[in-house]
Design an enzyme around this catalytic site. Sequence first.
Site, PDB file in Angstrom:
ATOM      1  CE  LYS A  90      32.725  12.267  44.403  1.00 43.49           C
ATOM      2  NZ  LYS A  90      32.595  11.340  45.562  1.00 43.49           N
TER       3      LYS A  90
HETATM    4  C1  LIG Z   1      31.705  10.243  45.549  1.00 43.44           C
HETATM    5  C2  LIG Z   1      31.937   9.200  46.579  1.00 43.44           C
HETATM    6  C3  LIG Z   1      31.409   7.890  46.449  1.00 43.44           C
HETATM    7  C4  LIG Z   1      30.507   7.487  45.303  1.00 43.44           C
HETATM    8  O1  LIG Z   1      31.176   7.419  44.080  1.00 43.44           O
HETATM    9  P1  LIG Z   1      30.364   7.425  42.706  1.00 43.44           P
HETATM   10  O2  LIG Z   1      31.392   7.560  41.651  1.00 43.44           O
HETATM   11  O3  LIG Z   1      29.454   8.630  42.786  1.00 43.44           O
HETATM   12  O4  LIG Z   1      29.599   6.153  42.630  1.00 43.44           O
HETATM   13  C5  LIG Z   1      31.746   6.942  47.408  1.00 43.44           C
HETATM   14  N1  LIG Z   1      32.505   7.269  48.475  1.00 43.44           N
HETATM   15  C6  LIG Z   1      33.016   8.505  48.648  1.00 43.44           C
HETATM   16  C7  LIG Z   1      33.826   8.791  49.847  1.00 43.44           C
HETATM   17  C8  LIG Z   1      32.754   9.518  47.704  1.00 43.44           C
HETATM   18  O5  LIG Z   1      33.260  10.757  47.896  1.00 43.44           O
END
Ligand SMILES: *Cc1c(COP(=O)(O)O)cnc(C)c1O
Length: 479
Positions: A121
Amino acid sequence: MRGGALIRESGVRYISTRGRAPALDFAGVLRAGLAEDGGLYVPEAWPRFSAKEIRALRGLSYAELVAKVMAPFVGDAVPDLPRLASATYAGFAHPAVVPLVQLETDLFLLELFHGPTLAFKDLAMQLLGRLFEELLDGESVTIVGATSGDTGAAAIEALKGRRGITVAILHPEGRVSEVQRRQMTTVTAANVGNIAIRGSFDDCQDLVKKMFADVAFRGEQRLSAVNSINWARIAAQIPYYFAAALALGAPDRMVAFSVPTGNFGNILAAWAAVQMGLPVERLVVACNQNDILARFLAANDMSLRPVRPSLSPSMDIQVSSNFERLLFELLDRDAAETERIMLNFRAGGRMAVPEAAWRHMGTLFQGFALDDPGTEVEIGRLWRAAGYLADPHTAIGIAGARARAPGQGVAMIAAATAHPAKFAPVVMRASGVSPPLPARLADLYQRPERFTVAANDLAAVEADVRTLAARNRAEGIKV
Ligand SMILES: *Cc1c(COP(=O)(O)O)cnc(C)c1O
């Protein structure tokens, strides 16, 4: 699915999947998040690169690539995108920003966790923090959000100390991991507030929704959000799919991606890269035991079941909010039909899409699901076979990549979405090895924490947010 024609100098414009909100430019969608008709913003037309244009992207630095791939989405809203991208990704701990690791002949890992909070993110959020500050133009806003872990930390890290922005993040008291909590609560910038709610993650989310629904409060604080339905976050996730594919020979060699999926944001960005012309053989939607998307891809039945907490909490989700963007496209951009299906889904907990649309989706997307015991087995296996320590989310992506491997010659790339140290106890149990925190976070357990605790009560939380925003404005005046 259409592309091409309507893109102007000023960049694409954005329309709502439900068809009843005004079209906006990039700055507008960044600020708005959700469209006012309850839909999600999507580009009015997909920018497209020819094979020749994609070849010309080879050899760029990651920041240069980001500026090129995002330019058609951003237009002239941000005159200095190359500088912003370069400043953003200079703060990542790996010189390649998103390095590839080879596990087997045709199996690669795309490491997306070299940002400050050790999860993918950061790649979008770090850029968004700068974009927000740049585009606010003297206006002051309060960003509120609820988190069960990774999103809150990434938002706080991206927005701390930014001019004109107050950020208040709600987390359920005692229900996020200690690493995740400390990543949020040890940030002491005056514009950051952490509120621990005596309740669950759903309570936190409801409080955020209620703050947005409180028109007076919303206006007074000029509320905004940076959750994963914000188009700018999706746009900032598209470049790393280009980066990985280019490194492995695109557009002259086919690649495929396997993406650990929760809210469908990350994999939607991969699909957007395909819309833009990147040749991709398949996209594997890798789920944990909360397998609603895998069930949907197998049988055109998206039916809600209660969330079962897992070892990969960032994928513990019932409703994948970004799916609406794909649905809109599968329905050939029929906004009325999109709205009808979404409202029925909310009301009845069940969705089926027209047979032809569902079949079309299956030509690119494949589902995969893995439960907790399977996840631990995969972590152990990877460590023994390749000497690689994967976090539980990443392990699910790799298992999906292996189970749904395309034919020989196609490079399969699994997204590594979190650093193993974020989930050290599970990784330790499954592999026998304890992953250390990277140097820059080594003193995380010694840093002082700051947060307030509030009841699950709207008035109490609004009062906390007000105090925080007032304190931030006062400090802002001092400097
Ligand atoms: C947010 C997250 C996901 C999922 O991603 P999306 O975009 O919500 O599908 C997968 N793995 C980790 C470590 C995350 O922080």
